[in-house]
Design a protein around this motif. Sequence first.
Motif, PDB file in Angstrom:
ATOM      1  N   PRO A 249     -57.356  28.041 -29.034  1.00  0.00           N
ATOM      2  CA  PRO A 249     -57.973  26.713 -29.597  1.00  0.00           C
ATOM      3  C   PRO A 249     -57.057  25.505 -30.570  1.00  0.00           C
ATOM      4  CG  PRO A 249     -58.271  28.989 -30.803  1.00  0.00           C
ATOM      5  CD  PRO A 249     -57.484  29.006 -29.390  1.00  0.00           C
ATOM      6  N   THR A 250     -55.725  26.531 -31.492  1.00  0.00           N
ATOM      7  CA  THR A 250     -55.109  26.200 -32.145  1.00  0.00           C
ATOM      8  C   THR A 250     -54.849  23.980 -32.175  1.00  0.00           C
ATOM      9  OG1 THR A 250     -52.977  26.811 -31.680  1.00  0.00           O
ATOM     10  CG2 THR A 250     -54.290  28.518 -32.478  1.00  0.00           C
ATOM     11  N   GLY A 251     -54.211  24.062 -30.713  1.00  0.00           N
ATOM     12  CA  GLY A 251     -53.724  22.340 -30.841  1.00  0.00           C
ATOM     13  C   GLY A 251     -52.800  22.402 -31.275  1.00  0.00           C
ATOM     14  N   VAL A 252     -51.493  23.136 -31.156  1.00  0.00           N
ATOM     15  CA  VAL A 252     -50.084  23.141 -31.366  1.00  0.00           C
ATOM     16  C   VAL A 252     -49.744  22.906 -29.989  1.00  0.00           C
ATOM     17  CG1 VAL A 252     -49.934  24.288 -33.889  1.00  0.00           C
ATOM     18  CG2 VAL A 252     -50.018  25.360 -31.316  1.00  0.00           C
ATOM     19  N   PRO A 253     -48.672  22.002 -30.128  1.00  0.00           N
ATOM     20  CA  PRO A 253     -47.662  22.068 -28.381  1.00  0.00           C
ATOM     21  C   PRO A 253     -46.928  23.458 -28.623  1.00  0.00           C
ATOM     22  CG  PRO A 253     -47.038  20.291 -29.995  1.00  0.00           C
ATOM     23  CD  PRO A 253     -48.380  21.009 -31.012  1.00  0.00           C
ATOM     24  N   LEU A 254     -46.394  24.091 -27.392  1.00  0.00           N
ATOM     25  CA  LEU A 254     -45.251  25.176 -27.413  1.00  0.00           C
ATOM     26  C   LEU A 254     -44.065  24.220 -27.634  1.00  0.00           C
ATOM     27  CD1 LEU A 254     -44.784  28.281 -26.260  1.00  0.00           C
ATOM     28  CD2 LEU A 254     -44.344  26.835 -24.177  1.00  0.00           C
ATOM     29  N   ASP A 285     -50.496   9.895 -30.788  1.00  0.00           N
ATOM     30  CA  ASP A 285     -49.417   9.363 -31.580  1.00  0.00           C
ATOM     31  C   ASP A 285     -48.642   9.057 -31.054  1.00  0.00           C
ATOM     32  OD1 ASP A 285     -48.839  12.308 -31.019  1.00  0.00           O
ATOM     33  OD2 ASP A 285     -47.965  12.517 -33.138  1.00  0.00           O
ATOM     34  N   ARG A 286     -48.419   9.457 -29.447  1.00  0.00           N
ATOM     35  CA  ARG A 286     -47.473   8.704 -29.246  1.00  0.00           C
ATOM     36  C   ARG A 286     -47.668   9.637 -27.673  1.00  0.00           C
ATOM     37  NH1 ARG A 286     -43.276  14.220 -29.854  1.00  0.00           N
ATOM     38  NH2 ARG A 286     -44.637  16.079 -29.734  1.00  0.00           N
ATOM     39  N   GLN A 287     -46.772   9.528 -26.111  1.00  0.00           N
ATOM     40  CA  GLN A 287     -46.945   9.610 -24.840  1.00  0.00           C
ATOM     41  C   GLN A 287     -46.907  11.081 -25.426  1.00  0.00           C
ATOM     42  OE1 GLN A 287     -46.564   8.233 -22.262  1.00  0.00           O
ATOM     43  NE2 GLN A 287     -47.301   5.974 -23.648  1.00  0.00           N
ATOM     44  N   PRO A 288     -47.563  11.490 -24.005  1.00  0.00           N
ATOM     45  CA  PRO A 288     -48.542  13.020 -24.292  1.00  0.00           C
ATOM     46  C   PRO A 288     -47.290  13.589 -23.309  1.00  0.00           C
ATOM     47  CG  PRO A 288     -49.768  11.546 -23.188  1.00  0.00           C
ATOM     48  CD  PRO A 288     -48.655  10.628 -23.467  1.00  0.00           C
ATOM     49  N   VAL A 289     -47.162  15.288 -24.057  1.00  0.00           N
ATOM     50  CA  VAL A 289     -46.119  15.642 -23.918  1.00  0.00           C
ATOM     51  C   VAL A 289     -46.316  15.957 -22.508  1.00  0.00           C
ATOM     52  CG1 VAL A 289     -44.957  18.702 -24.393  1.00  0.00           C
ATOM     53  CG2 VAL A 289     -46.432  16.844 -26.316  1.00  0.00           C
ATOM     54  N   GLY A 290     -45.050  15.893 -21.814  1.00  0.00           N
ATOM     55  CA  GLY A 290     -44.443  16.549 -20.623  1.00  0.00           C
ATOM     56  C   GLY A 290     -44.802  18.103 -19.997  1.00  0.00           C
ATOM     57  N   ALA A 291     -45.404  18.418 -18.724  1.00  0.00           N
ATOM     58  CA  ALA A 291     -46.095  19.332 -17.778  1.00  0.00           C
ATOM     59  C   ALA A 291     -44.932  21.202 -18.394  1.00  0.00           C
ATOM     60  CB  ALA A 291     -46.461  19.570 -16.790  1.00  0.00           C
ATOM     61  N   LEU A 292     -45.504  21.866 -18.510  1.00  0.00           N
ATOM     62  CA  LEU A 292     -43.786  22.611 -18.975  1.00  0.00           C
ATOM     63  C   LEU A 292     -43.490  22.986 -17.283  1.00  0.00           C
ATOM     64  CD1 LEU A 292     -42.592  24.730 -20.389  1.00  0.00           C
ATOM     65  CD2 LEU A 292     -44.673  26.421 -19.577  1.00  0.00           C
ATOM     66  N   GLN A 293     -44.370  22.662 -16.326  1.00  0.00           N
ATOM     67  CA  GLN A 293     -44.037  22.790 -15.218  1.00  0.00           C
ATOM     68  C   GLN A 293     -42.583  22.204 -14.295  1.00  0.00           C
ATOM     69  OE1 GLN A 293     -43.836  20.477 -12.112  1.00  0.00           O
ATOM     70  NE2 GLN A 293     -44.044  22.107 -10.657  1.00  0.00           N
TER      71      GLN A 293
END
Length: 487
Positions: A249-254, A285-293
Motif C-alpha cells: 500500500p505504500t505507493g512507491v515504485p521499486l 506526473d509522467r509516463q508509467p514505469v515500465g513493467a519489471l517483466q
Amino acid sequence: MPNDWSGSRVDLHIDLDATGGRRAGLEAALRAAIREGRLPAGTLLPSTRGLARDLGLSRGTVTAAYDQLVEEGHLTTRPGSGTTVAEVPQPAPVPARPAPAPPAPRHDLRPGLPDVSAFPSRAWLAATRRVLDRARPEVFGAGDPQGRIELRSALADYLGRTRGVLTTPDRIVITSGYYQGLGLLSGVLAAAGTGRAAVEDPGHNVFRAVVQRAGLTTVALPVDALGARVEALTRDTGAVFLTPSHQYPTGVPLHPGRRRTLRGWARATGGLIVEDDYDGEYRYDRQPVGALQGIAPDRTVYCGTASKTLGPALRLAWMALPQHLVRPVVRAKQDADLYTETLGQLVLAELITTHAYDRHIRAARLRYRRRRRLLLDRIAAVPGLDAHGVPAGLHTLLTLPPEGPTERRLLAGCADHGLALRGLTELHHDPTGRPQGLLVGFAAPSERAYPAALDTLLAVLSSNSFQDRPAPGGNCETRPSRTRAAG
C-alpha cells in the motif's frame, strides 16, 4: 370425524375429510399426522380391523390406505408385529435467516476500486455488436482454457506497447480475475516443489492468504522508501510476489537498482518473480514505469487485470508466463473452471485493437489525477498527517502520528459517517508496533459524489487532534512527503 383411537393404544385426534373419498381422506389424514410429527417414527398404528371400527369404515378401505402408505414409505409392516410409522429421513432444518448485511456505505473511499460509473458503456456496446455480427458458431461453444487467441494476441501487442512486456500470445493465459490467476499459479509452484515465497510487508493480506492456501510458506519482505528490500532474498526462496510499479500500500515504485538486484537474484538462484501490475496504467506526473517483466521475461510472471481499468465485474485478468509454466498453468485453469467466459474476452479484444481501451484509460487518468490533487490539497489542512508514494495509482497512504488518534478510532468514526476506507495495520504480517495509517482511495466515487466523500473524510479527521511531526518508521519506511509537495 374426530376419533382418539382409544382402543388402539394410540391417542390421536384426526379429522377425516371424505370429500374426495373415504380412502383418500384417510390417507391424507395419516400423511399429515406423520409429517407434522403427531405420529413419530416407530409409532404402532391400530389394526385395520380396530381402525375400521373406530372410524366407521370398511376394513378393506383401511387396508388399502395402509398399503398405499407402505408403498410410499410412510409406514412399514411386518407379519406378527403390526403396522408402524417408518423411519423417514427428515430434511435439514432451514437455517435461520442471516442477519441483514450492513448497509452499503454512503461514501466509498476504499483503495483499488475504479469509478465504475464511468464504465465505457457505449464503446462496450458497439464492440459487442461488432463481435456478434461477425461471430462464427464456434464462439458459442466450449472455450479454450488458455483464453481466446483474439484477446491473447491483442494483449501481447498492447502490453508490449504500453507496459514494455516481452511476450507472445502463446505465453499468455486468461483467467477469471487476478484472484483466480494468483491461486492457480501458486498451486502450480507448490506442486513443483516451491516451498518458500517472499511477499511484501506491508502487502495485500487477501492475496497473501491465497498464496498460503495454495501450500506455499510466505516470508515477509520489508518495504521502505525504495520499494521491496529485495537484497534480503535468499537462495532457499523459490518465488517473490511484488507490486513493483506502484507498491501496495505504500505507493512507491521499486528502485532501478533494486530491479537489477532482483534480476540477478532470479538468474542466480532460478527463483521466480511474480509481478502484480494492478494499477500500472495510472501514473500522473509522467509516463508509467515500465513493467519489471521487460528486464527478466524468462524469470517473471506478469499479471494484469481489467478490474482497475474497466471494473471488477468483468472477471478478466491475464498472466504473461515464462514458457515452462504455460502448460501446467493451463492445466490448472482447466481443472478449476474449464475456461473463462468467451464473449467478454472477444469484446475486450475489440476494445484494445480499436484503441477504445486506450482512450478510456487516458480519460480515467486525467480524472483520477484531478481527484488525487484535490485529496492532497484537502488533507494539507490537517496538521500531522503525511501522504506517501509517487503520484500514481488509485489510492494514497496517510500515516498517523503515534500520539494522535488511533487508526481504529478513525476507521470507526468514518464508518459512523457512512464512509468506507481501509487501515494500514492489517496489511502487515505482524501488526504489533507497526505504523498506523489510512488508505484513501480517490477513484471509486462518481464525479458527482466525490466532493461529498472528501467533505465527510475531512469532517472526521478535523474532529480529531493531530500533532505535526514526522511520520513514524517501521517496515513502512517510505520517506514522508508533505501533501502539498506530493503532486
